[in-house]
Enzyme design. Structure first.
Site, mmCIF file in Angstrom:
data_model
loop_
_atom_site.group_PDB
_atom_site.id
_atom_site.type_symbol
_atom_site.label_atom_id
_atom_site.label_comp_id
_atom_site.label_asym_id
_atom_site.label_seq_id
_atom_site.Cartn_x
_atom_site.Cartn_y
_atom_site.Cartn_z
ATOM 1 N N GLY A 115 54.427 22.681 20.238
ATOM 2 C CA GLY A 115 55.322 23.038 21.227
ATOM 3 C C GLY A 115 56.174 21.775 21.630
ATOM 4 N N ASP A 135 50.488 20.263 29.055
ATOM 5 C CA ASP A 135 49.369 20.537 29.595
ATOM 6 C C ASP A 135 48.362 19.216 29.970
ATOM 7 O OD1 ASP A 135 50.146 22.916 29.124
ATOM 8 O OD2 ASP A 135 48.712 23.489 27.568
ATOM 9 N N GLY A 156 49.385 26.576 30.892
ATOM 10 C CA GLY A 156 48.087 25.638 31.160
ATOM 11 C C GLY A 156 47.057 26.964 30.685
HETATM 12 O O1 F6P Z 1 50.060 24.223 24.724
HETATM 13 C C1 F6P Z 1 51.083 24.016 25.460
HETATM 14 C C2 F6P Z 1 51.595 25.160 26.076
HETATM 15 O O2 F6P Z 1 52.612 24.598 27.147
HETATM 16 C C3 F6P Z 1 50.601 26.025 26.868
HETATM 17 O O3 F6P Z 1 50.533 25.632 28.247
HETATM 18 C C4 F6P Z 1 51.359 27.373 26.629
HETATM 19 O O4 F6P Z 1 50.598 28.355 26.779
HETATM 20 C C5 F6P Z 1 51.933 27.354 25.423
HETATM 21 O O5 F6P Z 1 52.242 25.967 25.133
HETATM 22 C C6 F6P Z 1 53.179 28.237 25.183
HETATM 23 O O6 F6P Z 1 53.360 28.059 23.985
HETATM 24 P P1 F6P Z 1 54.632 28.922 23.038
HETATM 25 O O7 F6P Z 1 55.774 28.539 23.544
HETATM 26 O O8 F6P Z 1 54.413 28.741 21.639
HETATM 27 O O9 F6P Z 1 53.915 30.410 23.426
#
Ligand code: F6P
Length: 361
Positions: free
Chosen positions: A12, A140, A183
């Site tokens: 991400g 996170d 998170g």
């Molecule tokens: O792993 C980092 C994070 O920011 C998590 O807290 C969150 O759930 C996730 O990425 C969201 O990712 P995506 O945008 O791929 O759904």
């Protein structure tokens, strides 16, 4: 003798990635005379040989820009890379292809900027002989071995600003305001933004909550004349029956589980248990977008410079890290073998409880 290095961003995006790229490219070119290839969209660029040969100009004016000029991806695990062959989808190990590509183009070493999943991939490449240095990033802040990952403090700023804003409307309108923050497995953002913004209740994955105790906390406040409450909840907070709010899966992502919905679920329960109108704000990807704060710009610069220095010292197989405000490095194993979670009896939870914050425990 190192002459050419590659850099990529995986997983991400978060604020500060461009500041890292800038520091890597400038240090590599100005201090060591290396050429730098920027691979696009994480490991996908390495597999498909999709890269840009950086000039100094390419990294001008990007220090304060959110996102990553290289693009990123959290679907392209090089060891299980999705390919379409004869009309069929297959997942193939492309690590040998990466090694060949690097050989053909004379890329001597790699700097990989990423979270847990990306750094695990880097560790496997290192074990196959690729010269790799890692840089930790994630809003996170759940990478062990470093006090701070790139992006976290900006996400805390954004979430704190949201708590501040919710405070004034909650107070005027006598409501329970619930802020759902990111998170999945670690509650650092909820905890730090909750403390910084003066939340009344903080719910995190590491401390299972009892909804009745959360309601009780809100009613106690009402009984002393405080007709509003602020609840900050991590998306992955669990109630005492062990269940997470809502969970869906997407097999194409390295971290397959997606959580959302805890805010709405809490609002329904709390409104019926307290009789106070309860509203939800889901901060979502706003926490990942926009300009990095000064802390993240400086951290990103420190990490980028340190990573290139590690290339020069040939300390491959390591991840830069910040410990007690000193830049150091650890092995990949130390960085990724365990997730850094909030200790339920640690200092931050203790100080929050001392000033009256409830955790529903
Ligand atoms: O792993 C980092 C994070 O920011 C998590 O807290 C969150 O759930 C996730 O990425 C969201 O990712 P995506 O945008 O791929 O759904």
């Amino acid at each position: 003798m190192i002459k050419r290095i590659g850099v990529l961003t995986g997983g991400g995006d978060c604020p500060g990635l461009n500041a890292v790229i800038r520091a890597v490219v400038r240090t590599a070119m100005l201090k060591y005379g290396y050429e730098v290839f920027g691979y696009k969209n994480g490991y996908r660029g390495l597999v498909l040989n999709d890269f840009v040969k950086f000039t100094s100009d390419d990294v001008s004016g990007i220090l304060d820009k959110g996102g990553t000029i290289l693009g990123t991806s959290n679907r392209d695990n090089p060891f299980e890379f999705k390919v379409e062959k004869d009309g069929e989808i297959k997942y193939m190990d492309m690590s040998d292809r990466i090694i060949e590509n690097m050989d053909i183009f004379g890329v001597d070493a790699l700097i990989v900027i990423g979270g847990d999943g990306t750094l695990k991939g880097a560790e496997r490449l290192y074990r196959k002989g690729v010269k790799v240095i890692g840089i930790p990033k994630t809003i996170d802040n759940d990478i062990s071995s470093t006090d701070f990952a790139v992006g976290f403090m900006t996400a805390v700023d954004i979430a704190t600003d949201a708590v501040d804003k919710l405070h004034s409307t909650a107070e005027s309108y006598h409501r329970v305001m619930i802020l759902e923050v990111m998170g999945k497995h670690a509650g650092w953002t909820a905890l730090e933004a909750g403390i910084a913004g003066g939340a009344d209740v903080i719910l995190i994955p590491e401390i299972p909550y009892d909804i009745n105790k959360v309601a009780q906390k809100i009613l106690e406040r009402r009984n002393v004349g405080k007709h509003f409450s602020i609840v900050v909840a991590s998306e992955g907070a669990k109630c005492i029956d062990g269940k997470i709010a809502v969970e869906t899966t997407n097999d194409e992502y390295s971290d397959r589980i997606r959580h959302d919905g805890i805010g709405n679920r809490l609002a329904d329960y709390l409104e019926s248990l307290t009789g106070i109108e309860s509203r939800v704000t889901v901060l979502g990807h706003l926490q990942r977008g926009g300009r990095p704060n000064p802390f993240d710009r400086i951290l990103s610069t420190r990490y980028g410079v340190a990573a290139v220095e590690l290339v020069d010292y040939e300390k491959f197989g390591t991840v830069v890290s910040l410990q007690q405000n000193r830049i150091t490095h650890v092995t990949f194993e130390e960085a990724v073998s365990q997730r850094k979670q909030v200790p339920p009896d640690g200092e931050l939870v203790r100080i929050a409880k001392s000033v009256g914050v409830g955790f529903g425990d």
